[in-house]
Each structure stands twice: as C-alpha cells, then as structure tokens.
Motif scaffolding. Structure first.
Motif, short mmCIF file in Angstrom:
data_model
loop_
_atom_site.label_atom_id
_atom_site.label_comp_id
_atom_site.label_asym_id
_atom_site.label_seq_id
_atom_site.Cartn_x
_atom_site.Cartn_y
_atom_site.Cartn_z
N GLU A 24 0.82 -1.21 0.00
CA GLU A 24 0.00 0.00 0.00
C GLU A 24 0.85 1.26 0.00
O GLU A 24 0.56 2.23 -0.68
N TYR A 27 2.62 2.72 -3.41
CA TYR A 27 1.88 3.44 -4.45
C TYR A 27 2.13 4.93 -4.27
O TYR A 27 2.18 5.43 -3.16
N ALA A 30 -2.23 5.87 -3.59
CA ALA A 30 -2.76 4.54 -3.28
C ALA A 30 -4.21 4.35 -3.68
O ALA A 30 -4.62 3.24 -4.01
N ASP A 31 -4.98 5.41 -3.68
CA ASP A 31 -6.40 5.26 -3.99
C ASP A 31 -6.79 5.79 -5.37
O ASP A 31 -7.95 6.09 -5.62
N SER A 32 -5.84 5.85 -6.27
CA SER A 32 -6.17 6.36 -7.61
C SER A 32 -7.05 5.40 -8.40
O SER A 32 -7.52 5.74 -9.48
N ASP A 33 -7.30 4.23 -7.85
CA ASP A 33 -8.21 3.29 -8.49
C ASP A 33 -9.63 3.41 -7.95
O ASP A 33 -10.56 2.80 -8.48
N SER A 34 -9.81 4.23 -6.90
CA SER A 34 -11.13 4.30 -6.27
C SER A 34 -11.61 5.73 -5.99
O SER A 34 -12.71 5.92 -5.49
N ARG A 35 -10.79 6.72 -6.30
CA ARG A 35 -11.13 8.11 -6.03
C ARG A 35 -10.72 8.98 -7.21
O ARG A 35 -9.63 8.83 -7.75
N ARG A 60 -1.08 -1.32 -12.12
CA ARG A 60 -1.93 -2.07 -11.19
C ARG A 60 -2.55 -3.29 -11.87
O ARG A 60 -2.90 -4.26 -11.22
N GLU A 101 -10.44 4.97 -12.84
CA GLU A 101 -9.07 4.94 -13.37
C GLU A 101 -8.98 5.61 -14.72
O GLU A 101 -8.02 6.34 -14.99
#
Length: 140
Positions: A24, A27, A30-35, A60, A101
């Motif tokens: 984690e 990255y 880290a949350d560029s896949d969900s935000r 990813r 993304e």
C-alpha cells in the motif's frame, strides 16, 4: 545503473516498512483506483512524477512496459506489480481499468499537457524520488 537503483529501492522498501503495509505504501497515489483525482492535487507533483502516477494506474493491472526502460525498472521494484504476460496491453490490461481509473488517466494527461503548453513543469513540486527517500512520509 538502473538495475542497481531498482535493487537499492527494493532494499529500502523492505527495511523501512513492515511487509503487510509495504504494497500500500509503495503506491504514489494509493487510492487512484477508487477516487477521482483533482487537477489541483496533480499540480502539486512535478512533470516527471506525473508520468509515474499515470503509469501506476496501468501497472496495477499488469501493464507490460518496454523492457529496460525507466517505467519497467521502476514498477518491477514495486511489491504489488505483476506483469500480465500478454504483450498486447490493449487486450490484457485496458479492459480491467474501471471508470475512476480512466477518469484519472485523463486528468493526469490534461495536467501534463497544460505543463507542456505553459512551460511550467513544476520543478518544485512533489517528486517520486523525494517520496521514497523521505521514508514514506505522506505526500498526498
């Protein structure tokens, strides 16, 4: 030289962070896949680092980078990166990206384009290299 830097980065990661949180913390975002990322937050990074942030989105999902080039070396040092084995990234990687993304990919590209057009590459912005040398202090 690049292989040496990759090995050094891997060693630093292993020594500084417990294994459970290593992936984690490695990255850049880290949350560029969900935000959804904002242009304001992306402008906090320098131009080169935005290239790594952009490619992190694809990495990813196992994107295959050109062997021996900077993104290949960099992502092979990440504990979470696993190349997908299919040389056709469009077939193997692109369908796996979610709408967030794809949105973030467009945001990063837009900021990089603005940097090129204005000649402002934000040299004083956050850098991927500062991130790792800082002992994983939160830069986001």
């Amino acid at each position: 030289m690049n292989r040496f830097l990759c090995l050094l980065l891997s060693l630093m990661l292993c020594l500084m962070v417990p294994a459970s949180s290593l992936a984690e913390l490695s990255y850049l975002i880290a949350d560029s896949d969900s935000r959804q990322l904002t242009q304001d937050e992306l402008w906090q990074w320098d131009y080169e680092s935005l290239g790594y942030i952009l490619n992190e989105i694809f990495a990813r999902h196992g994107y295959n980078f050109i062997p021996g080039e900077k993104y290949d070396y960099y992502f092979r040092c990440m504990p979470w990166y696993a190349p997908n084995g299919n040389p056709d990234n469009q077939e193997a990687c692109y369908p796996k990206l979610n709408s967030v993304e794809w949105y973030n990919e467009q945001q990063v590209k837009a900021v990089r384009r603005q940097m090129r057009e204005t000649g402002n590459y934000n040299p004083g912005g956050k850098s991927v290299w500062d991130y790792f040398s800082s002992g994983f202090d939160t830069l986001q």
